[in-house]
Design an enzyme around this catalytic site. Structure first.
Site, PDB file in Angstrom:
ATOM      1  CD  GLU A 176      -8.397 -15.345   5.201  1.00 41.21           C
ATOM      2  OE1 GLU A 176      -8.908 -14.081   5.561  1.00 41.21           O
ATOM      3  OE2 GLU A 176      -7.519 -15.154   4.269  1.00 41.21           O
TER       4      GLU A 176
ATOM      5  CG  HIS B 283      -2.043  -0.985   1.058  1.00 40.23           C
ATOM      6  ND1 HIS B 283      -2.495  -1.823   2.098  1.00 40.23           N
ATOM      7  CD2 HIS B 283      -2.696  -1.468  -0.040  1.00 40.23           C
ATOM      8  CE1 HIS B 283      -3.512  -2.591   1.433  1.00 40.23           C
ATOM      9  NE2 HIS B 283      -3.587  -2.600   0.256  1.00 40.23           N
TER      10      HIS B 283
ATOM     11  CE  LYS C 283      -5.641   0.258   0.093  1.00 34.66           C
ATOM     12  NZ  LYS C 283      -6.400  -0.511  -0.821  1.00 34.66           N
TER      13      LYS C 283
HETATM   14  C1  6MZ Z   1      -8.302 -11.353   4.240  1.00 32.68           C
HETATM   15  C2  6MZ Z   1      -7.006 -10.101   2.373  1.00 32.68           C
HETATM   16  C3  6MZ Z   1      -6.697 -11.207   1.880  1.00 32.68           C
HETATM   17  O1  6MZ Z   1      -8.036  -4.202  -1.026  1.00 32.68           O
HETATM   18  O2  6MZ Z   1      -5.860  -3.020  -1.273  1.00 32.68           O
HETATM   19  N1  6MZ Z   1      -6.951  -9.310   1.516  1.00 32.68           N
HETATM   20  N2  6MZ Z   1      -8.127 -10.012   3.231  1.00 32.68           N
HETATM   21  N3  6MZ Z   1      -7.580 -12.427   3.762  1.00 32.68           N
HETATM   22  C4  6MZ Z   1      -6.600 -12.521   2.809  1.00 32.68           C
HETATM   23  N4  6MZ Z   1      -6.138 -13.704   2.558  1.00 32.68           N
HETATM   24  C5  6MZ Z   1      -4.794 -13.895   2.190  1.00 32.68           C
HETATM   25  N5  6MZ Z   1      -5.706 -10.893   0.872  1.00 32.68           N
HETATM   26  C6  6MZ Z   1      -6.074  -9.555   0.510  1.00 32.68           C
HETATM   27  O3  6MZ Z   1      -6.120  -5.509  -1.641  1.00 32.68           O
HETATM   28  C7  6MZ Z   1      -5.442  -5.792  -0.520  1.00 32.68           C
HETATM   29  C8  6MZ Z   1      -5.955  -6.018   0.689  1.00 32.68           C
HETATM   30  O4  6MZ Z   1      -6.933  -7.275   0.327  1.00 32.68           O
HETATM   31  C9  6MZ Z   1      -7.217  -7.711   1.644  1.00 32.68           C
HETATM   32  C10 6MZ Z   1      -6.451  -6.781   2.816  1.00 32.68           C
HETATM   33  O5  6MZ Z   1      -7.352  -6.104   3.478  1.00 32.68           O
HETATM   34  C11 6MZ Z   1      -5.335  -6.273   1.950  1.00 32.68           C
HETATM   35  O6  6MZ Z   1      -5.019  -5.068   2.622  1.00 32.68           O
HETATM   36  P1  6MZ Z   1      -6.770  -3.937  -1.609  1.00 32.68           P
HETATM   37  O7  6MZ Z   1      -7.147  -3.722  -3.186  1.00 32.68           O
END
Ligand code: 6MZ
Length: 364
Positions: free
Chosen positions: A229, A65, A100
């Site tokens: 999860e 990020h 964001k």
């Molecule tokens: C939960 C996840 C994830 O939203 O910034 N993210 N949340 N479990 C997972 N399993 C591995 N993988 C990704 O994409 C990144 C964000 O997606 C979520 C988290 O909040 C991560 O910061 P964006 O595009």
């Protein structure tokens, strides 16, 4: 692998910032390193590290990020991610991302999503359909609503449908979650089809997001939840009682949860590589895909974070085929069935069904 690449596929669980190419991340890190803003060698090590626990994955997202949260970069990664999915014959993708705010870059949640939309318009290797196709929308005269990047004759160009899901991060407050839902409603005409709840599952409480999720539902947005999860029996029950349109993962379910899930028929987004790499499931043989598939529960194979976990949708199908003994026909059916669980409207479903029927003829 060839035919897993060539068959049409539907991707329903892909996080934008988890799907970035390593080469792009390294280039961005190098740029900030050259400006003295980060220590490149340290960040390079974090990006290239292969095995990560779930906790380490969320640390990596904090690094990602820092590298990506400005308008131009959000546009760039969106374009690249969609082109990458299209190049392996994904015909429909629901891309999810957390809107964001970044005051230092003049970024609001709204302008973040604008930058994502700009990325969809910038895709050049394939036509992108991201505008809902209802009669009502056709009558709107906003030029931004005209079909996006039809640069060539439709018949000769590959096309990918893209819909967006706005993610609520579990670190957010009720107000911030509500702001994301309001934004999703405002952006519906630009292909926002639903809401996702994601983020570090060790953080936050279900009751915090519930008002926003209820509101999303009342307003007709579809909802998908990261569910189970990590072990959290009470939360899993509460989430299933909410009856989301889909859930993701379902790794730490107990007997009661399976019973409730199966009677509800909620489709499950399964991310094999992600679950193995984060040790959420001990081995591929022990993956709950087997039980859900055998009991004909609706499932869809997804990547989660194709960049972070070095996978692709085709690779997930290949793993399922080889690990669970699925033949070509079964694998194709698994891919085709995903169409029924998409959040886009029926006209898109119908188009996708036609794409799969034409592809089925080549399979015979
Ligand atoms: C939960 C996840 C994830 O939203 O910034 N993210 N949340 N479990 C997972 N399993 C591995 N993988 C990704 O994409 C990144 C964000 O997606 C979520 C988290 O909040 C991560 O910061 P964006 O595009």
């Amino acid at each position: 692998m060839e035919w897993c690449v060539s068959m049409p596929k539907v991707e329903l669980h892909a996080h934008l910032n988890g799907s970035i190419r390593d080469s792009t991340l390294l280039e961005l890190a190098k740029g900030l390193g050259d400006k003295g803003l980060i220590d490149f060698s340290q960040v390079e090590h974090v990006i290239l590290k292969n095995d990560r626990s779930l906790a380490e994955v969320f640390k990596l997202f904090d690094v990602i990020h820092i590298l990506t949260t400005d308008h131009a970069t959000v546009t760039r990664i969106t374009k690249e991610v969609v082109e990458d999915f299209a190049s392996e014959n994904v015909v429909y993708v629901e891309l999810r991302t957390t809107p964001k705010k970044n005051d230092s870059k003049g970024m609001s949640k709204h302008s973040y999503i604008e930058a994502v939309l700009e990325g969809l318009r910038a895709v050049s290797s394939v036509d992108v359909d991201f505008i809902p196709n209802s009669e009502e929308l056709k009558h709107l005269s906003n030029p931004l609503l005209s079909t996006t990047n039809d640069k060539c004759n439709e018949n000769t160009r590959k096309k990918i449908f893209v819909r967006l899901l706005l993610s609520i991060d579990r670190r957010e407050t009720t107000e911030a979650a509500m702001e994301t839902v309001m934004l999703a409603l405002e952006m519906r005409h630009f292909g926002v089809a639903g809401i996702d709840l994601s983020g570090n599952p060790a953080v936050g409480e279900w009751v915090t997001y519930l008002p926003a999720l209820k509101f999303a539902r009342e307003q007709g947005l579809s909802v998908t939840l990261h569910c189970g999860e990590v072990p959290n029996s009470r939360e899993i029950h509460d989430m299933l009682d909410f009856l989301p349109e889909r859930i993701g993962h379902a790794c730490f379910f107990e007997e009661d949860h399976w019973r409730k899930l199966k009677s509800s028929k909620i489709p499950v987004e399964l991310c094999l590589t992600s679950n193995i790499r984060t040790l959420s499931v001990p081995s591929i043989d022990a993956h709950h895909f087997v039980d859900l598939y055998n009991s004909k529960h609706p499932v869809v194979l997804c990547t989660d974070d194709s960049g972070v976990f070095s996978t692709s949708v085709s690779n997930e199908y290949k793993i399922a085929a080889s690990s669970f003994g699925l033949g070509r026909k079964e694998t194709f059916e698994l891919s085709k069935n995903a169409v029924e669980f998409i959040f886009a409207d029926n006209t898109v479903k119908e188009d996708l069904r036609n794409i799969f029927s034409s592809a089925a003829k080549n399979l015979e």
